[in-house]
Design a protein around this motif. Sequence first.
Motif, mmCIF file in Angstrom:
data_model
loop_
_atom_site.group_PDB
_atom_site.id
_atom_site.type_symbol
_atom_site.label_atom_id
_atom_site.label_comp_id
_atom_site.label_asym_id
_atom_site.label_seq_id
_atom_site.Cartn_x
_atom_site.Cartn_y
_atom_site.Cartn_z
ATOM 1 N N LYS A 45 11.822 -10.485 2.244
ATOM 2 C CA LYS A 45 11.728 -9.280 1.416
ATOM 3 C C LYS A 45 12.958 -8.458 1.741
ATOM 4 O O LYS A 45 13.444 -8.457 2.859
ATOM 5 N N VAL A 46 13.467 -7.768 0.734
ATOM 6 C CA VAL A 46 14.598 -6.873 0.948
ATOM 7 C C VAL A 46 14.172 -5.487 0.486
ATOM 8 O O VAL A 46 13.837 -5.292 -0.674
ATOM 9 N N ILE A 47 14.159 -4.556 1.420
ATOM 10 C CA ILE A 47 13.744 -3.185 1.116
ATOM 11 C C ILE A 47 14.959 -2.395 0.662
ATOM 12 O O ILE A 47 15.957 -2.314 1.374
ATOM 13 N N CYS A 48 14.858 -1.818 -0.526
ATOM 14 C CA CYS A 48 15.929 -0.965 -1.058
ATOM 15 C C CYS A 48 15.676 0.500 -0.758
ATOM 16 O O CYS A 48 16.606 1.267 -0.583
ATOM 17 N N ASP A 49 14.408 0.891 -0.736
ATOM 18 C CA ASP A 49 14.059 2.281 -0.493
ATOM 19 C C ASP A 49 12.715 2.336 0.208
ATOM 20 O O ASP A 49 11.882 1.438 0.047
ATOM 21 N N LEU A 50 12.503 3.376 0.985
ATOM 22 C CA LEU A 50 11.204 3.585 1.613
ATOM 23 C C LEU A 50 10.885 5.063 1.642
ATOM 24 O O LEU A 50 11.778 5.900 1.630
ATOM 25 N N VAL A 51 9.585 5.350 1.633
ATOM 26 C CA VAL A 51 9.106 6.724 1.610
ATOM 27 C C VAL A 51 8.055 6.870 2.695
ATOM 28 O O VAL A 51 7.127 6.065 2.776
ATOM 29 N N TYR A 52 8.218 7.881 3.539
ATOM 30 C CA TYR A 52 7.193 8.204 4.529
ATOM 31 C C TYR A 52 6.069 8.900 3.779
ATOM 32 O O TYR A 52 6.306 9.857 3.041
ATOM 33 N N ASN A 53 4.862 8.439 3.965
ATOM 34 C CA ASN A 53 3.730 8.961 3.216
ATOM 35 C C ASN A 53 2.984 10.031 3.985
ATOM 36 O O ASN A 53 3.041 10.090 5.208
ATOM 37 N N GLN A 54 2.249 10.836 3.223
ATOM 38 C CA GLN A 54 1.326 11.771 3.857
ATOM 39 C C GLN A 54 0.312 10.937 4.622
ATOM 40 O O GLN A 54 0.062 9.788 4.293
ATOM 41 N N GLN A 55 -0.273 11.491 5.641
ATOM 42 C CA GLN A 55 -1.154 10.704 6.492
ATOM 43 C C GLN A 55 -2.511 10.417 5.893
ATOM 44 O O GLN A 55 -3.133 9.440 6.248
ATOM 45 N N GLU A 56 -2.998 11.240 5.020
ATOM 46 C CA GLU A 56 -4.303 10.977 4.446
ATOM 47 C C GLU A 56 -4.186 10.905 2.942
ATOM 48 O O GLU A 56 -3.587 11.754 2.313
ATOM 49 N N ASN A 57 -4.747 9.855 2.386
ATOM 50 C CA ASN A 57 -4.782 9.689 0.945
ATOM 51 C C ASN A 57 -6.243 9.795 0.544
ATOM 52 O O ASN A 57 -7.000 8.850 0.678
ATOM 53 N N ALA A 67 -7.686 6.673 3.051
ATOM 54 C CA ALA A 67 -6.749 5.632 3.436
ATOM 55 C C ALA A 67 -5.572 6.289 4.141
ATOM 56 O O ALA A 67 -5.150 7.372 3.758
ATOM 57 N N ILE A 68 -5.055 5.652 5.159
ATOM 58 C CA ILE A 68 -3.883 6.163 5.858
ATOM 59 C C ILE A 68 -2.756 5.162 5.656
ATOM 60 O O ILE A 68 -2.877 3.996 6.001
ATOM 61 N N PHE A 69 -1.680 5.614 5.057
ATOM 62 C CA PHE A 69 -0.507 4.780 4.833
ATOM 63 C C PHE A 69 0.624 5.301 5.710
ATOM 64 O O PHE A 69 0.750 6.504 5.889
ATOM 65 N N ASP A 70 1.443 4.428 6.200
ATOM 66 C CA ASP A 70 2.579 4.876 6.991
ATOM 67 C C ASP A 70 3.850 4.933 6.149
ATOM 68 O O ASP A 70 4.489 5.954 6.058
ATOM 69 N N VAL A 71 4.223 3.832 5.533
ATOM 70 C CA VAL A 71 5.457 3.777 4.760
ATOM 71 C C VAL A 71 5.215 2.964 3.494
ATOM 72 O O VAL A 71 4.604 1.894 3.546
ATOM 73 N N THR A 72 5.685 3.484 2.372
ATOM 74 C CA THR A 72 5.666 2.724 1.130
ATOM 75 C C THR A 72 7.095 2.284 0.858
ATOM 76 O O THR A 72 8.016 3.104 0.886
ATOM 77 N N CYS A 73 7.279 0.989 0.606
ATOM 78 C CA CYS A 73 8.609 0.428 0.404
ATOM 79 C C CYS A 73 8.784 -0.066 -1.023
ATOM 80 O O CYS A 73 7.832 -0.524 -1.644
ATOM 81 N N THR A 74 10.018 0.000 -1.495
ATOM 82 C CA THR A 74 10.379 -0.591 -2.770
ATOM 83 C C THR A 74 11.352 -1.718 -2.474
ATOM 84 O O THR A 74 12.388 -1.507 -1.836
ATOM 85 N N GLY A 75 10.986 -2.921 -2.926
ATOM 86 C CA GLY A 75 11.820 -4.086 -2.698
ATOM 87 C C GLY A 75 12.937 -4.209 -3.719
ATOM 88 O O GLY A 75 12.981 -3.474 -4.713
ATOM 89 N N ALA A 76 13.825 -5.159 -3.481
ATOM 90 C CA ALA A 76 14.979 -5.369 -4.362
ATOM 91 C C ALA A 76 14.559 -5.729 -5.778
ATOM 92 O O ALA A 76 15.266 -5.419 -6.735
ATOM 93 N N ASP A 77 13.396 -6.362 -5.929
ATOM 94 C CA ASP A 77 12.927 -6.768 -7.254
ATOM 95 C C ASP A 77 12.011 -5.719 -7.890
ATOM 96 O O ASP A 77 11.374 -5.971 -8.897
ATOM 97 N N GLY A 78 11.928 -4.520 -7.287
ATOM 98 C CA GLY A 78 11.087 -3.455 -7.820
ATOM 99 C C GLY A 78 9.662 -3.471 -7.290
ATOM 100 O O GLY A 78 8.870 -2.590 -7.600
ATOM 101 N N GLU A 79 9.332 -4.477 -6.498
ATOM 102 C CA GLU A 79 7.996 -4.584 -5.911
ATOM 103 C C GLU A 79 7.745 -3.399 -4.979
ATOM 104 O O GLU A 79 8.626 -2.989 -4.231
ATOM 105 N N ILE A 80 6.539 -2.842 -5.032
ATOM 106 C CA ILE A 80 6.157 -1.746 -4.142
ATOM 107 C C ILE A 80 5.099 -2.266 -3.178
ATOM 108 O O ILE A 80 4.128 -2.887 -3.602
ATOM 109 N N PHE A 81 5.313 -2.039 -1.878
ATOM 110 C CA PHE A 81 4.358 -2.501 -0.880
ATOM 111 C C PHE A 81 4.275 -1.508 0.259
ATOM 112 O O PHE A 81 5.152 -0.680 0.447
ATOM 113 N N ILE A 82 3.180 -1.590 0.995
ATOM 114 C CA ILE A 82 2.878 -0.659 2.072
ATOM 115 C C ILE A 82 3.092 -1.353 3.410
ATOM 116 O O ILE A 82 2.710 -2.513 3.581
#
Length: 107
Positions: A45-57, A67-82
């Motif tokens: 996977k190649v991460i192009c961008d990442l966002v630190y998330n709020q602690q509680e969703n 739900a508690i997320f730490d980082v949401t990433c956007t991959g080179a192909d536009g895929e979004i993953f946690i």
Amino acid sequence: MKETEAPPTGWYIDLLTDFGVKRIFGSTQKELLNAFLNELFKGCKVICDLVYNQQENNGPARHYRKAIFDVTCTGADGEIFIIEVQRTIQKRFIDRAIFYTASRLHE
């Protein structure tokens, strides 16, 4: 060490904890975390961008789980993953993964 025992305390920050990741790769070190994760993935996977998330969703209603997320990433192909630091065995890991995914879709 048994699963229920706390790990020994040392002189160094443990990168396998939420605190450790946030302390080393805090929001001011976004490029450092991006480079570190890309090295871990070694091209899978190649991460192009990442966002630190709020602690509680919070869910749409009070009785929903949180739900508690730490980082949401956007991959080179536009895929979004946690990415979440997880150190202990989760008895309901699949349920939790489905819930996190559904929460992202709901947003």
